[in-house]
Design an enzyme around this catalytic site. Sequence first.
Site, PDB file in Angstrom:
ATOM      1  N   ASP A 197     -13.886  -1.592  12.874  1.00  0.00           N
ATOM      2  CA  ASP A 197     -12.099  -1.482  13.563  1.00  0.00           C
ATOM      3  C   ASP A 197     -11.787  -2.792  13.821  1.00  0.00           C
ATOM      4  O   ASP A 197     -12.544  -3.620  14.079  1.00  0.00           O
ATOM      5  CB  ASP A 197     -12.369  -0.588  14.664  1.00  0.00           C
ATOM      6  N   GLU A 249     -11.402  -2.342   8.130  1.00  0.00           N
ATOM      7  CA  GLU A 249     -10.260  -1.740   8.730  1.00  0.00           C
ATOM      8  C   GLU A 249      -9.158  -2.876   8.745  1.00  0.00           C
ATOM      9  O   GLU A 249      -9.152  -3.676   9.394  1.00  0.00           O
ATOM     10  CB  GLU A 249     -10.190  -0.960   9.933  1.00  0.00           C
ATOM     11  N   ASP A 271      -5.456   7.524  14.026  1.00  0.00           N
ATOM     12  CA  ASP A 271      -4.403   6.656  14.899  1.00  0.00           C
ATOM     13  C   ASP A 271      -3.044   7.399  14.304  1.00  0.00           C
ATOM     14  O   ASP A 271      -2.110   6.906  15.000  1.00  0.00           O
ATOM     15  CB  ASP A 271      -4.456   5.595  14.916  1.00  0.00           C
TER      16      ASP A 271
END
Length: 399
Positions: A204, A251, A304
């Site tokens: 992430d 990501e 998200d």
Amino acid sequence: MKLPRSSGVFLHPTSLTRGRLNDDAYRFVDWLEAAGQSWWQVLPLGPPDELGSPYRAASAFAASPRLLAEPEAPVSPDEVEDFVVRHPYWIGAWAQFAGPGAVADQVRFEREWTALREYAWARGVRLIGDVPLYVSDSGADVKAWPELFAEGEVAGAPPDALSATGQRWGNPLYDWPAHRASGYRWWIERFRRALELVELSRVDHFRGFVSYWAIPERHRTAQHGRWRRGPGAELFETVESALGDLPVIAEDLGVITPAVERLRDELALPGMAVLLWAFAVSRRNPHALRNHRVNQVVYTSTHDTDTAFGWFRALKPKERAATGLDPAEPNWGLIELAMRSRAALAIVPAQDVLGLGSDARMNRPGTTAGNWSWQLEPGQLTDDHAARLRDATVRGRRT
């Protein structure tokens, strides 16, 4: 790392009907096999914070006891000793932080997770995990290794078109010179733990390894932060020297600089594309189908974002028409596009398979209430859903 042309479904274990590693998890693996899927992607597995966020977990190493199907299952002294011997770097710090029974809970998790993974492997299903860049400001990591964290500044994101004041996440930032001086031991152990739990990990906020937004701790917004340089390739090269090739996804969403793209490509890591953003009119739009790369993972939506159906319903009539998607089933239109993409791996959240609206989304960034709580209803993923997803997968020449 070279990804096989394949596909999978995104569903965190907390979104199973009872949110645990019980028979619901095994039935979901059966469903994935029937749907012709090779991957099950989950969120971080650590103990979530008081709001349920796995991205502010109490440990970068320990797994969440909340996932246990049998939290009272007996654990022998020999099992505890064996686990401690195999995890000397972090288990003592976690036991001191979490208190009595903490090690036994990790033994129980390893027992249940290993059994589930073996069941999945036997059915051709592998696991994708998630490694957040940052840790909790009140977790075990800061208490155990305070010398590895900077003082006076916290993490966040700068002001942009979506937020005039930016985002103040509040996570502690790393003291990168201290990590370098330690030979990146904490990161080696963190990736070692990830490799124990899953076959592939999404890293992430990958851009933070190139540069990150540092906000003075006394400020309540992110407006007065500054960019600071991250460790770059050195960290990953050091970890790979210790552990071998790292099976990770970068990501790389949001405002990504050429330097971030260079690091991703230098490390030969697959990045991400999200089809909800594929219809913006720009020749260089990285999410548009024509700009997808083979070494990439394509998602219909993510944890998200809104769900595919919720996103479509929020579009203006002209915007809906411009997508070319069937208004009755825009989610399946996106699934078909994902399966046809040249990207090696296609991932579809379970909510998009089901065609659920915005009330089923997992997280709304920038908000605190009502996130991380969506769960499947009993029998909600049906044989018909599996057959339809399998057909789309075959048409996309995926496994």
